[in-house]
Design an enzyme around this catalytic site. Structure first.
Site, PDB file in Angstrom:
ATOM      1  CG  HIS A 308      -2.068   0.910   1.146  1.00  0.00           C
ATOM      2  ND1 HIS A 308      -1.987   2.253   1.367  1.00  0.00           N
ATOM      3  CD2 HIS A 308      -3.349   0.657   0.799  1.00  0.00           C
ATOM      4  CE1 HIS A 308      -3.174   2.802   1.188  1.00  0.00           C
ATOM      5  NE2 HIS A 308      -4.024   1.857   0.832  1.00  0.00           N
ATOM      6  CG  ASP A 365      -8.411  -4.308  -2.775  1.00  0.00           C
ATOM      7  OD1 ASP A 365      -7.627  -3.370  -3.018  1.00  0.00           O
ATOM      8  OD2 ASP A 365      -9.654  -4.171  -2.750  1.00  0.00           O
TER       9      ASP A 365
HETATM   10  C1  SDX Z   1      -6.305   0.082  -2.777  1.00  0.00           C
HETATM   11  O1  SDX Z   1      -4.466   4.614  -2.000  1.00  0.00           O
HETATM   12  C2  SDX Z   1      -5.430   3.996  -1.315  1.00  0.00           C
HETATM   13  O2  SDX Z   1      -5.834   4.376  -0.228  1.00  0.00           O
HETATM   14  C3  SDX Z   1      -6.021   2.760  -2.039  1.00  0.00           C
HETATM   15  C4  SDX Z   1      -7.017   1.936  -1.245  1.00  0.00           C
HETATM   16  C5  SDX Z   1      -8.297   2.706  -0.978  1.00  0.00           C
HETATM   17  O3  SDX Z   1      -9.009   2.341  -0.022  1.00  0.00           O
HETATM   18  O4  SDX Z   1      -8.633   3.607  -1.807  1.00  0.00           O
HETATM   19  O5  SDX Z   1      -6.449   1.512  -0.010  1.00  0.00           O
HETATM   20  C6  SDX Z   1      -7.442   0.694  -2.029  1.00  0.00           C
HETATM   21  O6  SDX Z   1      -6.105   0.420  -3.899  1.00  0.00           O
HETATM   22  C7  SDX Z   1      -5.416  -0.911  -2.069  1.00  0.00           C
HETATM   23  C8  SDX Z   1      -4.203  -1.365  -2.954  1.00  0.00           C
HETATM   24  C9  SDX Z   1      -4.697  -2.432  -3.913  1.00  0.00           C
HETATM   25  N1  SDX Z   1      -3.657  -2.808  -4.874  1.00  0.00           N
HETATM   26  C10 SDX Z   1      -3.009  -3.974  -4.825  1.00  0.00           C
HETATM   27  O7  SDX Z   1      -3.165  -4.795  -3.933  1.00  0.00           O
HETATM   28  C11 SDX Z   1      -2.079  -4.223  -6.010  1.00  0.00           C
HETATM   29  C12 SDX Z   1      -0.752  -4.798  -5.497  1.00  0.00           C
HETATM   30  N2  SDX Z   1      -0.059  -3.754  -4.750  1.00  0.00           N
HETATM   31  C13 SDX Z   1       0.920  -2.958  -5.490  1.00  0.00           C
HETATM   32  O8  SDX Z   1       0.629  -2.765  -6.837  1.00  0.00           O
HETATM   33  C14 SDX Z   1       1.423  -1.764  -4.707  1.00  0.00           C
HETATM   34  O9  SDX Z   1       1.716  -2.198  -3.445  1.00  0.00           O
HETATM   35  C15 SDX Z   1       0.560  -0.519  -4.617  1.00  0.00           C
HETATM   36  C16 SDX Z   1       0.144  -0.032  -5.941  1.00  0.00           C
HETATM   37  C17 SDX Z   1      -0.638  -0.780  -3.779  1.00  0.00           C
HETATM   38  C18 SDX Z   1       1.404   0.554  -3.916  1.00  0.00           C
HETATM   39  O10 SDX Z   1       2.452   0.799  -4.770  1.00  0.00           O
HETATM   40  P1  SDX Z   1       3.592   1.879  -4.406  1.00  0.00           P
HETATM   41  O11 SDX Z   1       3.291   2.631  -3.160  1.00  0.00           O
HETATM   42  O12 SDX Z   1       3.851   2.657  -5.653  1.00  0.00           O
HETATM   43  O13 SDX Z   1       4.761   0.950  -4.022  1.00  0.00           O
HETATM   44  P2  SDX Z   1       6.003   0.712  -4.930  1.00  0.00           P
HETATM   45  O14 SDX Z   1       5.560   0.268  -6.274  1.00  0.00           O
HETATM   46  O15 SDX Z   1       6.878   1.905  -4.817  1.00  0.00           O
HETATM   47  O16 SDX Z   1       6.654  -0.554  -4.180  1.00  0.00           O
HETATM   48  C19 SDX Z   1       7.769  -0.414  -3.327  1.00  0.00           C
HETATM   49  C20 SDX Z   1       8.511  -1.734  -3.482  1.00  0.00           C
HETATM   50  C21 SDX Z   1       8.911  -2.018  -4.927  1.00  0.00           C
HETATM   51  O17 SDX Z   1      10.058  -2.846  -4.883  1.00  0.00           O
HETATM   52  P3  SDX Z   1      11.537  -2.142  -5.033  1.00  0.00           P
HETATM   53  O18 SDX Z   1      11.508  -1.351  -6.333  1.00  0.00           O
HETATM   54  O19 SDX Z   1      11.697  -1.271  -3.810  1.00  0.00           O
HETATM   55  O20 SDX Z   1      12.513  -3.310  -5.068  1.00  0.00           O
HETATM   56  O21 SDX Z   1       7.653  -2.811  -3.086  1.00  0.00           O
HETATM   57  C22 SDX Z   1       7.435  -3.660  -4.212  1.00  0.00           C
HETATM   58  C23 SDX Z   1       7.772  -2.852  -5.443  1.00  0.00           C
HETATM   59  O22 SDX Z   1       8.168  -3.706  -6.509  1.00  0.00           O
HETATM   60  N3  SDX Z   1       6.013  -4.040  -4.168  1.00  0.00           N
HETATM   61  C24 SDX Z   1       5.556  -5.256  -4.409  1.00  0.00           C
HETATM   62  C25 SDX Z   1       4.163  -5.175  -4.221  1.00  0.00           C
HETATM   63  N4  SDX Z   1       3.828  -3.933  -3.894  1.00  0.00           N
HETATM   64  C26 SDX Z   1       4.970  -3.223  -3.864  1.00  0.00           C
HETATM   65  N5  SDX Z   1       6.176  -6.412  -4.767  1.00  0.00           N
HETATM   66  C27 SDX Z   1       5.390  -7.491  -4.946  1.00  0.00           C
HETATM   67  N6  SDX Z   1       4.033  -7.488  -4.768  1.00  0.00           N
HETATM   68  C28 SDX Z   1       3.397  -6.358  -4.409  1.00  0.00           C
HETATM   69  N7  SDX Z   1       2.087  -6.360  -4.251  1.00  0.00           N
END
Ligand code: SDX
Length: 427
Positions: A308, A365
């Site tokens: 998140h 989710d």
């Molecule tokens: C919702 O914003 C809100 O409030 C949203 C929400 C709401 O109520 O409105 O809470 C609802 O949208 C919840 C989130 C649902 N999405 C998912 O579950 C999809 C999977 N999650 C990711 O796509 C991700 O975690 C996000 C999009 C939710 C957040 O992405 P960020 O903040 O841009 O994080 P990032 O991409 O900068 O990640 C940081 C690191 C990265 O690795 P490095 O580059 O540091 O090596 O964490 C890794 C990312 O690759 N990472 C993940 C991951 N999420 C982040 N690796 C594997 N699986 C994941 N799910």
């Protein structure tokens, strides 16, 4: 709030200065950079808005480090335990919980506006039966902006309240119809004897030839789902609604834009993606392979329902949903193997350095799909349910924004394209 000047300054060869610090009630302070470009000719650069507060808001507060979510100051766990969704709608819209006959009056308003104009039902026929319900909802909610022009003066507080109530009141029938149309079932109408959550369930699952009997356990579980998904600060879809609303756009059109943004798999579309992921994993034995893929940068696979932008601790909503999912599965006597895979996946991931280091925890989710599936929702309706709940948050922010006067939201950019050049002569 008192503003203190921040001691750190900025400077380049042409300018230097310091900026005031602004503070809210709780949460991080902010450097007020509103005069940065006008006074110093430089921009702040923050793609993804990781360090940017786009507005002041009094509706919801999230403390991601401590896993705290407050609606108008009330902890989400207490609202999920003690409140009804209709109470939470009133709270988010008006800032206080309803007292005395405010709740009964509010319920009457929601029921009064709950019917869809019969011509709206004809919009569904323009879609293929297999259209994704979110595509249908974007289209039909957008089409609602072609109605009600007699009471759509956003400068008029009464019209604003009426538009807000209409949107929240009509969403259950509109969302249910995006499902019943896809299976060719006649759409039922709202029942004046049922509350908001139960009315949606009867319009969604009720058959035209027999009375719908409300299961109180399922009705309460769904009421809690609506409460948990109602609002969440300036998430992508709420920011989309606010940006559209800042131009004075029609509120139905603004909410249609919010639905479009929520549909993305990185946002509200994740609940549907979690179920697909759990099906793909298939068994507890395959979890290590899935985790390896999630950590492999060359693989686009992500652990859906994990991570998140703000929560770097447990998303408090995921805990509440997990409890409701277990309660409903037990009540229905369902032994869902996907729940076991999800719980084992969470357990293993939370011991894995990659996830621990990046503070990736289950979000709202991760378990919601298991609960919705147990209740009989098809996977492609999961995000439509999220949109149904989040309409309250979008509308509350739309109302809050009407009271601000900072003009149209218009971000700047860091230009990295070609410098000025002339069109080549054709000699
Ligand atoms: C919702 O914003 C809100 O409030 C949203 C929400 C709401 O109520 O409105 O809470 C609802 O949208 C919840 C989130 C649902 N999405 C998912 O579950 C999809 C999977 N999650 C990711 O796509 C991700 O975690 C996000 C999009 C939710 C957040 O992405 P960020 O903040 O841009 O994080 P990032 O991409 O900068 O990640 C940081 C690191 C990265 O690795 P490095 O580059 O540091 O090596 O964490 C890794 C990312 O690759 N990472 C993940 C991951 N999420 C982040 N690796 C594997 N699986 C994941 N799910």
């Amino acid at each position: 709030m008192p503003s203190k000047f921040v001691t750190p300054t900025f400077s380049n060869e042409t300018t230097q200065g310091s900026l005031p610090l602004v503070e809210g009630t709780i949460g991080p302070a902010a450097v007020d950079i509103q005069t940065l470009f006008t006074n110093h000719g430089i921009l702040a650069f923050d793609p993804g808005f990781r360090s940017t507060a786009s507005c002041k808001s009094a509706i919801t507060f999230v403390d991601g480090d401590n896993g705290v979510l407050l609606y108008r100051g009330y902890p989400i766990e207490e609202l999920a335990e003690h409140a009804s969704f209709t109470e939470v709608v009133y709270l988010l819209m008006h800032g206080e919980l309803p007292v005395n006959d405010q709740l009964s009056g509010f319920k009457k308003d929601l029921l009064y506006y709950s019917l869809l104009h019969d011509q709206v039902m004809s919009f569904y026929r323009g879609f293929r039966r297999d259209a994704h319900p979110m595509a249908v909802m974007v289209g039909v909610v957008g089409a609602l902006s072609a109605f009600y022009h007699d009471s759509m003066d956003t400068q008029n507080p009464e019209d604003r309240q009426r538009a807000a109530i209409r949107l929240i009141a009509k969403m259950p029938m509109l969302a249910a119809a995006s499902y019943t149309y896809s299976i060719g079932r006649p759409q039922r109408y709202p029942n004046s004897q049922l509350d908001y959550a139960s009315n949606f369930l009867q319009m969604m699952f009720g058959l035209p030839y027999r009375e719908y009997v409300v299961d109180p356990v399922l009705a309460r579980a769904f009421d809690v789902i609506l409460i948990l998904h109602a609002d969440h600060e300036q998430n992508a879809s709420t920011s989309t609604v606010r940006l559209a609303a800042s131009s004075g756009a029609n509120p139905f059109a603004c909410v249609a834009a919010g639905i479009a943004s929520l549909w993305g798999p990185a946002h509200g579309g994740a609940n549907e993606a979690v179920l697909k992921m759990l099906h793909e994993i298939g068994s507890v034995e395959n979890i290590p392979k899935a985790l390896a893929r999630a950590k492999d940068k060359s693989d686009s696979f992500r652990l859906m329902g994990f991570g998140h932008r703000i929560y770097k601790n447990f998303d408090p909503r995921s805990r509440v949903i997990q409890v409701q999912a277990k309660k409903v599965l037990e009540h229905l006597g369902i032994d869902d193997p996907l729940l076991e895979i999800a719980m084992r996946l969470e357990e293993i991931a939370l011991q894995d350095e990659y996830f621990v280091e990046r503070k990736l925890y289950p979000n709202v989710d991760f378990y919601s799909g298991i609960l919705l599936r147990a209740m009989g929702f098809p996977t492609n309706m999961f995000t439509a349910v999220f949109a149904l709940a989040r309409t309250t948050g979008w509308v509350s922010h739309w109302l809050e924004l009407q009271g601000e006067n900072h003009g149209i939201d218009r971000p700047r950019q860091l230009y990295v394209g070609s410098p000025r050049r002339s069109y080549p002569s054709k000699s």
